[in-house]
Design a protein around this motif. Structure first.
Motif, short mmCIF file in Angstrom:
data_model
loop_
_atom_site.label_atom_id
_atom_site.label_comp_id
_atom_site.label_asym_id
_atom_site.label_seq_id
_atom_site.Cartn_x
_atom_site.Cartn_y
_atom_site.Cartn_z
N GLY A 163 0.83 -1.20 0.00
CA GLY A 163 0.00 0.00 0.00
C GLY A 163 0.86 1.25 0.00
N ARG A 210 -1.88 -6.29 8.30
CA ARG A 210 -3.10 -5.51 8.37
C ARG A 210 -4.23 -6.27 7.67
NH1 ARG A 210 -1.58 -0.43 10.00
NH2 ARG A 210 0.47 0.26 9.40
N GLU A 270 -10.42 -2.95 4.95
CA GLU A 270 -10.03 -1.76 5.69
C GLU A 270 -10.83 -0.56 5.22
OE1 GLU A 270 -5.76 -1.41 5.77
OE2 GLU A 270 -5.93 0.29 7.15
N GLY A 313 -14.26 -0.53 6.47
CA GLY A 313 -14.37 -0.07 7.86
C GLY A 313 -14.55 1.43 7.96
N TYR A 314 -13.97 2.15 7.01
CA TYR A 314 -14.06 3.62 7.05
C TYR A 314 -15.40 4.13 6.52
CZ TYR A 314 -9.02 4.12 7.93
OH TYR A 314 -7.76 4.08 8.48
N ILE A 339 -18.39 5.79 8.95
CA ILE A 339 -18.10 7.10 9.53
C ILE A 339 -17.92 8.14 8.43
CG2 ILE A 339 -15.63 6.58 9.81
CD1 ILE A 339 -17.78 8.85 12.07
N ILE A 377 -19.98 11.68 8.14
CA ILE A 377 -19.34 13.01 8.07
C ILE A 377 -19.74 13.72 6.77
CG2 ILE A 377 -17.12 14.22 7.92
CD1 ILE A 377 -15.94 12.06 9.73
N PHE A 429 -23.30 14.84 7.05
CA PHE A 429 -23.38 16.02 7.90
C PHE A 429 -22.94 17.27 7.13
CE2 PHE A 429 -23.53 18.76 11.33
CZ PHE A 429 -22.30 19.19 11.79
N SER A 430 -21.87 17.15 6.36
CA SER A 430 -21.37 18.29 5.58
C SER A 430 -22.41 18.74 4.55
CB SER A 430 -20.07 17.94 4.86
OG SER A 430 -19.13 17.43 5.78
N TYR A 461 -26.76 10.10 15.08
CA TYR A 461 -25.55 9.31 15.33
C TYR A 461 -25.66 8.57 16.65
CZ TYR A 461 -20.63 7.98 15.58
OH TYR A 461 -19.47 7.25 15.66
N HIS A 510 -26.12 4.47 17.47
CA HIS A 510 -25.09 3.78 18.25
C HIS A 510 -25.59 3.41 19.64
CE1 HIS A 510 -22.61 5.27 14.97
NE2 HIS A 510 -21.65 4.45 15.37
#
Lengths: 157, 504
Positions: free
Chosen positions: A6, A72, A78, A81-82, A85, A89, A92-93, A112, A116
């Motif tokens: 990576g 990893r 991976e 996983g992002y 969120i 974000i 929200f923006s 949010y 959760h």
């Protein structure tokens, strides 16, 4: 040829960007304008090239038992996983742009927390308190006039 | 010398202003609150406050920024000791002995020792910083733009190379920062560079949304991604009250030479760019163990293992602030943000600031000491309450902090596009973190890029292309070259095999 790491891909991207920067900088009119961007772009290109070479060389060498191998998750997992969120974000923006900070904050914080596993009461209270503090401190005290949102601006709230 | 003494009197006179005390207190409180909450660090706390700084009076804004950095590392020890979770990365060394002390029922004693060490470690080296400032004053006054070119390069190189990850990644990060600084109207010719015809970029990329994107959002993303750990407090808090705390205070007196050595280590590491808080506290811990009569007890819960890192932690702030203000090169990430704040407020960190605003520089150094005293005064009586802050659930912390960062990004210039900039740089911040690049070097390049260009062109105009042949400039150039060739030459001599394969 063994697959690149990576990190190696980041070096490649940086090198590509530096090439684009050098080419676009050379089109600037004044020598004084183009000197530093071209110089630093070339330096970063060279550094990235050296780093890429070292990375490839390291991966080709037989693994030494004293070397630490950091394992990893696969890249796809991976990135996955992002995603949640990131979606929050970005949502929200977009909300800020459409309906302004105060309404977007209430909705974002409340939604949010509820998603959760917070209770309805805790979510609503936290959302309202947070937005209330922001409105009081920035709009009222500091007179900062936070972005009202294009929709609310259009209907002249 | 008379001017320096007059400046010192002015600096002390500044403390008659209630506003300065208020903002120092506010910064201390904010630093303590943030320091104790794992998942949000001092950098994020400073980045959050940065958008509001430019609207404030300089003698309100800078004490706020300085106090946050001065006390942010103090309360991190509380969550380290009571919960076994570092409130700050620099409090990681405190866990080694602090948490075992808590398990043995000596948590309050450890906290007393930690807070006292932080107070004395943070306040006492300020005297050394003041003395050093006066001692190097003639040298600083002799610096011109020709020397500043190399000082900026040295600062960037140190921060980039001595960071946690590889030298090359650090230098690449600094170089990218310098390139980002070239966006906007060229400082020498006024020609637009990489603006894509959008007037928003004419002023360049603003430092504030970049800082927010790089430092404030990624920790929240990480916290949001932690599955199954919604609250960071995983065990009960054992706290026995003020009598035990007082034992810890007396421990620092009994180990005063250890405190002094550790504070000196912190101060020296604070002055030298690039080493960082984490490196210095482990050096302090190591020297405490090496000089102890009972090194075998380290790690089992021994008070020296708390005193050393906590003294070191706070001592570095005065050293790094001195380097930032006197030379205009920040020694660490927190001082990079302080540098940015100084520039937003119209100061010119470096020799110009020392020549024109020496009283402000002295005021800020004294604020470091005052903030540490305030921080300790706040922490001592309310430790159990502070410890509860560490248990704030992520599901509350994440959305609230993200709301604050978005507000902060917008407020700096009132442009909605700055939110987009913060988002882009938050993605970059995550990539920087994930692949081991150096975010402080990147933002430092952004902050210093235009200055570097300006100094370079002035130097060439005044001294021609060979301007570096001046004695001080030549010495700085030699230091820079020696710095770069030292490690490769050393490796060549030792012929160490390369190591460090990382799977994707």
């Amino acid at each position: 040829m063994s697959k690149l790491s990576g990190t190696a891909y980041t070096y490649l991207v940086i090198m590509l960007v530096m090439i684009v920067l050098v080419v676009s900088s050379l089109e600037l009119s004044y020598f004084a304008s183009k000197l530093l961007p071209v110089a630093f772009a070339i330096i970063v290109f060279i550094l990235s090239g050296v780093a890429l070479g070292k990375d490839i060389q390291t991966r080709r060498k037989p693994k030494d038992s004293s070397c630490k191998i950091v394992t990893r998750a696969p890249p796809a997992e991976e990135i996955k996983g992002y995603l949640p969120i990131a979606a929050w974000i970005i949502g929200f923006s977009v909300g800020i742009y459409l309906v302004g900070f105060i309404i977007a904050s209430v909705v974002f914080v409340g939604a949010y927390m509820k998603s959760h596993r917070s209770s309805w009461l805790a979510s609503i209270i936290t959302a309202i308190v947070c937005a209330g503090i922001i409105h009081f401190v920035f709009n009222t005290l500091l007179q900062s006039n936070l972005w009202p949102g294009i929709i609310l601006d259009y209907i002249s709230f | 010398m008379t001017e320096a003494f007059t400046a010192l009197l002015h600096a002390l006179g500044n403390f008659s202003s209630p506003g300065l005390w208020f903002w120092t207190f506010a910064g201390s409180v904010w630093g303590i609150v943030v320091g104790i909450i794992p998942g949000i660090n001092v950098l994020a706390a400073m980045a959050l406050v940065l958008p509001f700084v430019f609207k404030m009076d300089p003698l309100a804004a800078m004490p706020l920024m300085v106090a946050i950095a001065a006390t942010g590392f103090t309360s991190g020890s509380i969550s380290s000791i009571l919960l076994g979770i570092p409130g700050e990365a620099a409090s990681a060394a405190t866990i080694i002995d602090g948490f075992p002390m808590n398990k043995k029922g000596e948590g309050a004693r450890a906290i007393g020792a930690a807070l006292t060490s932080s107070l004395l470690g943070g306040a006492a080296p300020v005297i050394l910083a003041l003395v050093m400032l006066f001692a190097v004053l003639p040298f600083i006054m002799a610096l011109t733009s020709m020397e500043m070119v190399f000082i900026i390069l040295i600062g960037l190189s140190f921060l980039g190379v001595l960071g946690r990850e590889s030298m090359l990644k650090g230098l690449i990060s600094g170089g990218i920062g310098l390139l980002l600084a070239s966006v906007g109207l060229a400082i020498v010719t006024g020609e637009p560079r990489y603006t894509f015809g959008n007037p928003f970029f004419y002023d360049g990329i603003h430092m504030v949304p970049v800082a927010i994107g790089l430092f404030a959002i990624p920790p929240m993303v990480e916290l949001a991604m932690k599955k199954g750990v919604d609250t960071l407090a995983t065990q009960g808090i054992v706290y026995k009250g003020m009598k035990e705390v007082w034992k810890g205070v007396k421990d620092v007196y009994h180990h005063r030479w250890l405190w002094l050595r550790s504070s000196l280590i912190g101060y020296v590491f604070g002055v030298i760019p690039g080493v960082g808080a984490v490196g210095s506290v482990f050096v302090a811990y190591g020297q405490a163990k090496a000089t102890s009569k009972h090194p075998e007890l380290f790690g089992t819960g021994i008070v020296e293992g708390v005193i050393a890192p906590e003294s070191c932690n706070n001592a570095k702030e005065s050293g790094s602030l001195l380097t930032t203000m006197a030379l205009g090169i920040p020694a660490h990430a927190t001082s990079a943000l302080q540098l940015g704040a100084l520039m937003i407020l119209g100061f010119k960190p470096g020799p110009t600031m020392i020549k024109e605003n020496l009283d402000v520089a002295l005021t800020l150094l004294i604020v470091v000491a005052v903030a540490n005293v305030i921080g300790a005064a706040i922490c001592f009586p309310i430790v159990p309450t502070l410890a509860k802050l560490a248990a704030v659930p992520g599901r509350v912390l994440v959305p609230v902090v993200i709301v604050l960062v978005m507000v902060g990004s917008y407020l700096f210039s009132g442009n909605i596009e700055d939110i987009f900039v913060a988002l882009v740089f938050s993605v970059l911040g995550i990539i920087v973190q994930r692949f081991g690049y150096n975010a402080p070097a990147l933002i430092l390049g952004l902050i210093l890029g235009n200055l570097f260009e300006k100094y370079l062109f002035i130097s060439v105009q005044l001294g021609g292309p060979l301007f570096f042949l001046r004695p001080i400039s030549m010495s700085l150039l030699i230091i820079l070259i020696a710095f770069f060739i030292y490690k490769p030459v050393k490796n060549l001599i030792k012929r160490k095999p390369a190591c460090g394969a990382t799977k994707p």
